[in-house]
Design a protein around this motif. Structure first.
Motif, mmCIF file in Angstrom:
data_model
loop_
_atom_site.group_PDB
_atom_site.id
_atom_site.type_symbol
_atom_site.label_atom_id
_atom_site.label_comp_id
_atom_site.label_asym_id
_atom_site.label_seq_id
_atom_site.Cartn_x
_atom_site.Cartn_y
_atom_site.Cartn_z
ATOM 1 N N ASP A 1 1.154 -1.613 -0.152
ATOM 2 C CA ASP A 1 -0.049 -0.294 -0.108
ATOM 3 C C ASP A 1 1.109 1.094 0.276
ATOM 4 O O ASP A 1 1.287 1.287 1.227
ATOM 5 C CB ASP A 1 -1.569 -0.005 0.845
ATOM 6 C CG ASP A 1 -2.093 1.486 1.179
ATOM 7 O OD1 ASP A 1 -2.015 2.484 -0.003
ATOM 8 O OD2 ASP A 1 -2.639 0.893 1.590
ATOM 9 N N PRO A 2 1.126 2.050 -1.002
ATOM 10 C CA PRO A 2 2.099 3.152 -1.676
ATOM 11 C C PRO A 2 1.739 4.725 -0.135
ATOM 12 O O PRO A 2 2.726 5.118 -0.143
ATOM 13 C CB PRO A 2 1.779 3.276 -2.640
ATOM 14 C CG PRO A 2 0.538 3.643 -3.096
ATOM 15 C CD PRO A 2 0.036 1.637 -2.358
ATOM 16 N N LEU A 3 0.540 4.463 0.276
ATOM 17 C CA LEU A 3 0.245 5.064 0.943
ATOM 18 C C LEU A 3 0.797 5.341 2.773
ATOM 19 O O LEU A 3 0.675 5.797 3.512
ATOM 20 C CB LEU A 3 -1.248 6.008 1.138
ATOM 21 C CG LEU A 3 -1.725 6.001 0.201
ATOM 22 C CD1 LEU A 3 -3.594 6.017 -0.168
ATOM 23 C CD2 LEU A 3 -1.288 7.312 -0.516
ATOM 24 N N ARG A 4 1.259 3.736 2.677
ATOM 25 C CA ARG A 4 1.309 3.287 4.366
ATOM 26 C C ARG A 4 2.637 2.960 4.589
ATOM 27 O O ARG A 4 2.852 2.516 5.510
ATOM 28 C CB ARG A 4 0.170 1.700 5.108
ATOM 29 C CG ARG A 4 -0.619 2.643 4.972
ATOM 30 C CD ARG A 4 -1.894 0.801 5.485
ATOM 31 N NE ARG A 4 -0.922 0.421 6.455
ATOM 32 C CZ ARG A 4 -0.775 -1.448 5.864
ATOM 33 N NH1 ARG A 4 -1.115 -1.551 5.376
ATOM 34 N NH2 ARG A 4 -0.101 -1.234 7.365
ATOM 35 N N THR A 5 3.055 3.963 3.288
ATOM 36 C CA THR A 5 5.137 3.343 3.628
ATOM 37 C C THR A 5 5.836 4.078 4.398
ATOM 38 O O THR A 5 6.800 3.218 4.879
ATOM 39 C CB THR A 5 5.888 2.994 2.185
ATOM 40 O OG1 THR A 5 5.687 4.843 1.580
ATOM 41 C CG2 THR A 5 5.184 2.414 0.755
ATOM 42 N N SER A 6 5.401 4.636 5.268
ATOM 43 C CA SER A 6 6.119 5.854 6.010
ATOM 44 C C SER A 6 5.784 4.274 7.347
ATOM 45 O O SER A 6 6.482 5.089 8.520
ATOM 46 C CB SER A 6 5.392 7.292 6.765
ATOM 47 O OG SER A 6 3.472 6.601 6.442
ATOM 48 N N GLU A 7 5.017 3.824 7.667
ATOM 49 C CA GLU A 7 4.816 2.339 8.714
ATOM 50 C C GLU A 7 5.739 1.797 9.337
ATOM 51 O O GLU A 7 6.656 1.244 8.119
ATOM 52 C CB GLU A 7 2.779 2.379 8.959
ATOM 53 C CG GLU A 7 2.420 2.765 8.370
ATOM 54 C CD GLU A 7 0.518 2.355 8.090
ATOM 55 O OE1 GLU A 7 0.638 1.053 8.581
ATOM 56 O OE2 GLU A 7 -0.181 3.483 8.226
ATOM 57 N N SER A 8 5.568 1.042 10.052
ATOM 58 C CA SER A 8 7.330 -0.394 10.600
ATOM 59 C C SER A 8 6.907 -1.268 9.911
ATOM 60 O O SER A 8 8.099 -2.171 8.880
ATOM 61 C CB SER A 8 7.016 -0.986 11.925
ATOM 62 O OG SER A 8 5.170 -1.324 11.614
ATOM 63 N N ASP A 9 5.096 -1.848 8.759
ATOM 64 C CA ASP A 9 5.633 -2.508 7.941
ATOM 65 C C ASP A 9 5.830 -2.496 6.606
ATOM 66 O O ASP A 9 5.604 -2.907 5.515
ATOM 67 C CB ASP A 9 4.680 -3.197 8.328
ATOM 68 C CG ASP A 9 2.831 -2.937 8.217
ATOM 69 O OD1 ASP A 9 3.547 -1.146 7.187
ATOM 70 O OD2 ASP A 9 2.228 -3.255 7.592
ATOM 71 N N LYS A 10 5.879 -0.952 6.280
ATOM 72 C CA LYS A 10 6.302 -0.564 4.620
ATOM 73 C C LYS A 10 5.574 -0.877 3.968
ATOM 74 O O LYS A 10 5.499 -0.828 3.312
ATOM 75 C CB LYS A 10 7.677 -0.676 4.173
ATOM 76 C CG LYS A 10 8.757 -1.031 5.576
ATOM 77 C CD LYS A 10 9.309 0.639 5.390
ATOM 78 C CE LYS A 10 10.381 0.567 6.789
ATOM 79 N NZ LYS A 10 10.204 1.876 6.487
ATOM 80 N N GLY A 11 4.230 -0.882 4.686
ATOM 81 C CA GLY A 11 2.700 -0.729 3.843
ATOM 82 C C GLY A 11 2.503 -2.173 3.397
ATOM 83 O O GLY A 11 2.038 -2.305 2.481
ATOM 84 N N ILE A 12 3.627 -3.355 3.809
ATOM 85 C CA ILE A 12 3.667 -4.585 2.775
ATOM 86 C C ILE A 12 2.149 -5.509 3.218
ATOM 87 O O ILE A 12 2.710 -5.983 4.456
ATOM 88 C CB ILE A 12 5.027 -4.876 3.113
ATOM 89 C CG1 ILE A 12 5.778 -4.154 2.135
ATOM 90 C CG2 ILE A 12 5.153 -6.207 2.471
ATOM 91 C CD1 ILE A 12 7.354 -4.934 2.328
ATOM 92 N N ILE A 13 1.420 -5.996 2.422
ATOM 93 C CA ILE A 13 0.926 -6.460 3.193
ATOM 94 C C ILE A 13 1.076 -7.501 3.126
ATOM 95 O O ILE A 13 0.514 -8.356 4.130
ATOM 96 C CB ILE A 13 -0.826 -5.471 2.249
ATOM 97 C CG1 ILE A 13 -1.120 -4.627 2.793
ATOM 98 C CG2 ILE A 13 -1.879 -7.068 2.639
ATOM 99 C CD1 ILE A 13 -2.129 -3.789 1.748
#
Length: 1004
Positions: free
Chosen positions: A23-35
């Motif tokens: 998810d490119p909108l969540r790349t700043s989160e700890s899981d880098k947006g990787i689902i």
């Protein structure tokens, strides 16, 4: 309506197929947006592995396929078909050149490995067409000629055709017009590749890339069609976009990749580097950047550690990998399309570790050999018997949980410490060679082997090992953007360079939008301006723009899927439809190496018969003696090699053996090197000779001599002498002993025994235009007149000079310079053959006369280049910082500080900056100053200077023909180049080159 925000990246490598849903909108989160993520062995048919990866990730994540905006695939499948010489996947190609009379002596695939040429090249022809550098027409395409070629191609049943026109990247209209004529005359299934859509300026290299592209086209179309089907089988008809990653870190739509598969050849390292940028966006202060592209504030180094090798590249501040220099090579084929600058070393998780114990110290070596994919069978921690880097890492770090720790308990602490130090040094050295400044730089470690790397490195501001580093390649594929490049030549006569650059930048932006980018996201990523020597008010502009993909656009993939349904299994089940039979291997891919230590040239009765081996060495030496100018001898070497292979004899004689009344002719090329790489030689050199002797019938040449030994002209005497029109020997010498920017900077002018030496003289453009000059007040006047006419004749001409006598040649010529080139080239090839390239500079010094005559002036890295055009010549300066260029075991540098080398086409001087701010002159003209590539010993010309190159600077004392008189120093020394406040001080004492003929001649 469900928002399409998710992106899928899949990288199909030679060993594993990796995938991510992100998810490119969540790349700043700890899981880098990787689902979800996936890693599994690559399948024989990559589409099966792609489909498996998609199904597995959807089972993990349970996401709605309607949320997926794109699937981006990176693959090595196409380049592997070329490397493996796979006859099932490579189609025969016909090549049609729109080049008029130019290039006839260097036919298509002239520099290819024999087996690959035989496999691919089915037919070639040269027809009317082509442009000059300023856009004027050489000739128009001829419909009847093209129709005749279409008939031959049909009869040969060749499925792929390449059209290439001279200077077509500047204006592709002739290629399009020729394609329009050919299409209705060829079967509908025939593919047409236009060279202007494949690569930039550089005729042979662009042609090579276009031919490989055409050869792989049918297979690529079927393969990419399968990719579409695989995606549809899992995602259904959800309107998802399918992309393929290309070499520069951006994407192509599937249909575009099927037309230009060659753009995917080196996308693997790029994907890893771009994925790394996403993984460390927060650490690098780029949180919020979309596509991992924007807002990069600093460059950083990427080290991708696998099982066998570590690939290191520089991700620039613009978010794109630094690209290689002008040329790259795949499967033995030289090309000029963009690909990342990556250096590999033999260090990976499976690298074999060896320990040598002696009284003085403990010595540990790591690699370069590796157990590779067999690591789970052969490494100690998995019950095997081979000590690997993974074993030593487990033994030295309790936090690493791989295999069974008990199986490496016998590895002692001192061995572990020595191992860690060796790995640290290996990484530090390769990272240092890839840096473009001495400043510390952030280093990011990715890949499955990153566990073996230390947490700190000298030269690194910080070392990062992010989570998900093992699938960085798939992340890079998922988050790639869109780019486009404009490479063109424009006039600056009525507009400033800045104004033209703004226009070209707009073109690049529009081209990027056409490629699929959202206009509001497009930015200029790179730009370069290169003035063209000898061409008034002309510059080459290269601009790259990049942006994010516009997912609001919808493209129909049904055509690609139809290709699979019609032809999908052809290459796997019916290879005979691609090729009725695989061709024989022909000559080996690599030329058979001679034993350099025992090789002797063929010299009989004081006549040297030049072989292909001799030619390779002479060509290498000529460019080094070019002192940065003279142009690359590469295309001239290919032509002379073809002359030798056709049965002609290349003879060289010693100037000492000339008779007084012998007539020694001279010829050479004049013009811009940029024109020379695109507008290949026709018959202009020979035409100039024939026209000259038609005018001066009483002075026909009995021998030839090179105008200058430096660069491409160093081979012209032998090319002309060996031709069927002349068939005369070439004198082992020349009129410069190097390369100089003007014709009046020659040794006959130094002696001034005649008012004008080279008269009569002729200039021919090879396209029907001939200029004579029979009288002049000076050789400088001849130079000015011919330079003025150059631009009207296409900025590249052949010249012939009136012959001089044998007696004059003995007095004037710089002697034995073909021999000197041969010896220099032999030293370079010997260093490569013996893997002693780290001492190649010292070997060259020994060959040219020893330390009393020549010196290694500096070793370091290019950190700055400036160029400007003044009165037809390229003036500039290159700045070099000291660096360890040879991977010394202790990382020690032989030189310190910084030097600068001003140049006027050729290198003029070497100045070292002292602590007090003043300059120390290390060398100055007429002494020779050559810059060579520290990695292979090849010369680097002034047009090829670029940031980051590791180089060695050589100084060679000039011939006494230049330094023996005040006039010689005045014509070739500092004052001739505007350095009026400097005096010439020789590097050493001139040593006359040793004659190959004197040394090796035998009597028969």
């Amino acid at each position: 309506m469900t928002a399409k925000r998710l992106r899928i990246g899949i990288d199909v490598g030679g060993t594993n197929t990796d995938g991510v849903i992100i998810d490119p909108l969540r790349t700043s989160e700890s899981d880098k947006g990787i689902i979800a993520w996936h890693k599994a062995p690559t399948t024989a048919d990559p589409s099966h592995g792609i489909e498996d990866a998609l199904r597995t990730m959807f089972e993990q994540s349970k996401v709605n396929p309607d949320e997926v905006a794109s699937v981006t695939i990176g693959t090595t499948h196409f380049v592997n078909a070329v490397v493996e010489r796979d006859a099932r996947r490579l189609a025969k190609v016909a090549v049609i050149r729109l080049s008029g009379p130019f290039g006839k002596h260097a036919p298509p695939c002239i520099d290819w490995p024999d087996d690959l040429r035989e496999l691919v090249l089915g037919h070639h022809a040269q027809v009317s067409g082509g442009l000059e550098v300023d856009g004027r027409t050489i000739s128009d395409p001829d419909a009847d000629e093209l129709a005749s070629q279409a008939s031959q191609i049909r009869a040969l049943a060749i499925p792929s055709v390449v059209l290439i026109g001279t200077f077509s990247p500047l204006s592709p209209h002739q290629e399009h017009a020729a394609a329009g004529i050919l299409r209705p005359l060829l079967p509908a299934s025939t593919t047409l590749t236009l060279s202007s859509t494949i690569a930039a300026l550089g005729f042979l290299e662009r042609e090579n890339a276009s031919i490989l592209n055409a050869a792989i086209l049918p297979f690529a179309r079927r393969t990419i069609a399968r990719f579409h089907v695989a995606v549809r089988n899992v995602l259904g008809s959800s309107g998802v976009q399918v992309f393929v990653t290309q070499n520069d870190g951006t994407v192509l739509r599937g249909a575009e990749a099927a037309r230009c598969p060659i753009r995917t050849f080196s996308s693997g390292p790029t994907n890893s580097m771009r994925g790394a940028a996403v993984l460390v966006a927060e650490e690098m202060g780029t949180t919020g950047a979309k596509n991992g592209m924007a807002k990069k504030r600093e460059p950083f180094m990427i080290a991708d550690l696998g099982g066998t090798t570590t690939d290191v590249g520089l991700l620039q501040a613009n978010g794109f990998p630094r690209q290689k220099a002008a040329y790259s090579e795949f499967a033995g084929v030289r090309m000029n399309f963009s690909c990342p600058d990556v250096r590999s070393i033999g260090l990976g998780g499976g690298s074999i570790v060896r320990v040598k114990k002696n009284v003085e110290a403990l010595k540990v070596t790591v690699g370069p050999d590796s157990v590779g994919y067999r690591i789970q069978e052969e490494a100690l921690v998995f019950g095997g018997k081979v000590p690997t880097a993974t074993d030593y890492t487990v033994a030295g770090d309790e936090a690493v949980e791989i295999g069974e720790r008990a199986k490496v308990a016998m590895i002692g602490a001192n061995e572990v410490a020595a191992y860690k130090e060796e790995v640290k040094k290996m990484l530090e050295r390769v990272i240092d060679t890839m840096k473009t400044s001495p400043d510390d730089i952030a280093v990011l470690l990715v890949g499955g082997g990153a566990v073996i790397a230390p947490d700190s490195l000298a030269g690194a501001s910080r070392v990062l090992k992010p989570k998900f580093a093992g699938v960085a390649n798939a992340i890079g594929a998922a988050m790639a953007g869109v780019s486009a490049v404009v490479d063109t030549v424009k006039s600056t006569d009525k507009r400033t360079t800045k104004e033209v650059l703004e226009e070209v930048s707009k073109e690049a932006i529009e081209k990027t939008v056409e490629a699929g980018a959202a206009r509001e996201t497009v930015k200029i990523a790179e730009m370069d301006t290169l003035p063209l020597p000898y061409i008034a008010n002309k510059c080459r502009f290269i601009v790259r723009a990049a942006g994010e993909y516009d997912f609001s656009r919808v493209y129909d993939s049904s055509e690609m899927e139809h290709e699979t349904l019609v032809n999908g299994e052809e290459d796997e089940k019916e290879p005979e439809k691609v090729h009725k039979e695989a061709p024989s291997k022909g000559k080996p891919t690599e030329d058979v190496q001679v034993d350099i230590a025992t090789y002797k040239p063929k010299v009989i009765n004081r006549v040297w018969y030049v072989s292909e081996t001799d030619l390779a060495w002479i060509s290498c030496g000529c460019y080094i003696l070019g002192t940065g100018g003279g142009g690359s001898p590469y295309s001239h070497m290919l032509r002379l090699r073809s002359i030798i292979r056709s049965g002609a004899v290349v003879r060289v004689v010693n100037p000492d053996d000339l008779k007084d009344d012998d007539q020694v002719g001279c010829g050479g090329g004049a013009g811009s090197p940029t024109v020379g790489i695109e507008k290949l030689q026709g018959d202009e050199m020979m035409e100039a000779q024939l026209e000259l002797y038609g005018l001066a019938k009483d002075k026909k040449a009995t021998h030839m001599i090179a105008l200058e030994i430096g660069g491409g002209n160093g081979l012209q005497g032998m090319i002309l002498g060996a031709s069927s029109n002349m068939n005369i020997p070439t004198v082992d010498g020349d009129w410069m002993g190097r390369a100089f920017p003007t014709k009046w900077q020659t040794t006959p002018v130094v002696f001034a025994e005649r008012k004008t030496v080279f008269l009569p003289t002729t200039m021919c453009d090879g396209n029907g235009n001939v200029v004579f000059m029979t009288k002049a007040t000076s050789d400088e006047t001849v130079e000015r007149v011919f330079r003025a006419g150059l631009s009207e004749l296409g900025s590249h001409v052949g010249c012939a000079e009136g012959p001089v006598t044998g007696a004059e040649t003995r007095r004037w010529a710089v002697e034995h310079t073909i021999s000197l080139s041969w010896r220099i080239g032999r030293a370079v090839h010997a260093a490569r053959q013996s893997n002693s390239i780290d001492t190649v500079a010292e070997s060259i010094v020994a060959e040219v006369g020893g330390s009393g005559c020549a010196k290694v002036l500096f070793k370091g890295k290019i950190v700055g280049v400036e160029r400007t055009l003044r009165k037809g010549h390229i003036w500039g300066e290159v700045i070099i910082d000291a660096a360890d260029v040879n991977d010394a075991a202790d990382g020690a540098r032989e030189y310190d500080g910084r030097i600068r080398i001003p140049f006027k086409n050729e290198n003029i001087a070497v100045f070292k900056q002292k602590e007090d701010g003043n300059d120390e002159t290390l060398a100055i003209v007429p002494d020779l100053i050559s810059v060579i590539d520290a990695q292979n010993g090849e010369a680097i010309g002034t047009p090829e200077y670029r940031y980051g190159l590791l180089v060695i600077v050589l100084g060679i004392t000039a011939s006494e023909r230049w330094t023996g008189t005040e006039r010689g120093v005045a014509l070739g020394g500092p004052k001739a180049f505007g350095l009026d406040d400097l005096e010439y001080k020789p590097i050493g004492e001139f040593q006359k080159p040793r004659s190959v003929i004197d040394e090796y001649s035998v009597e028969e």
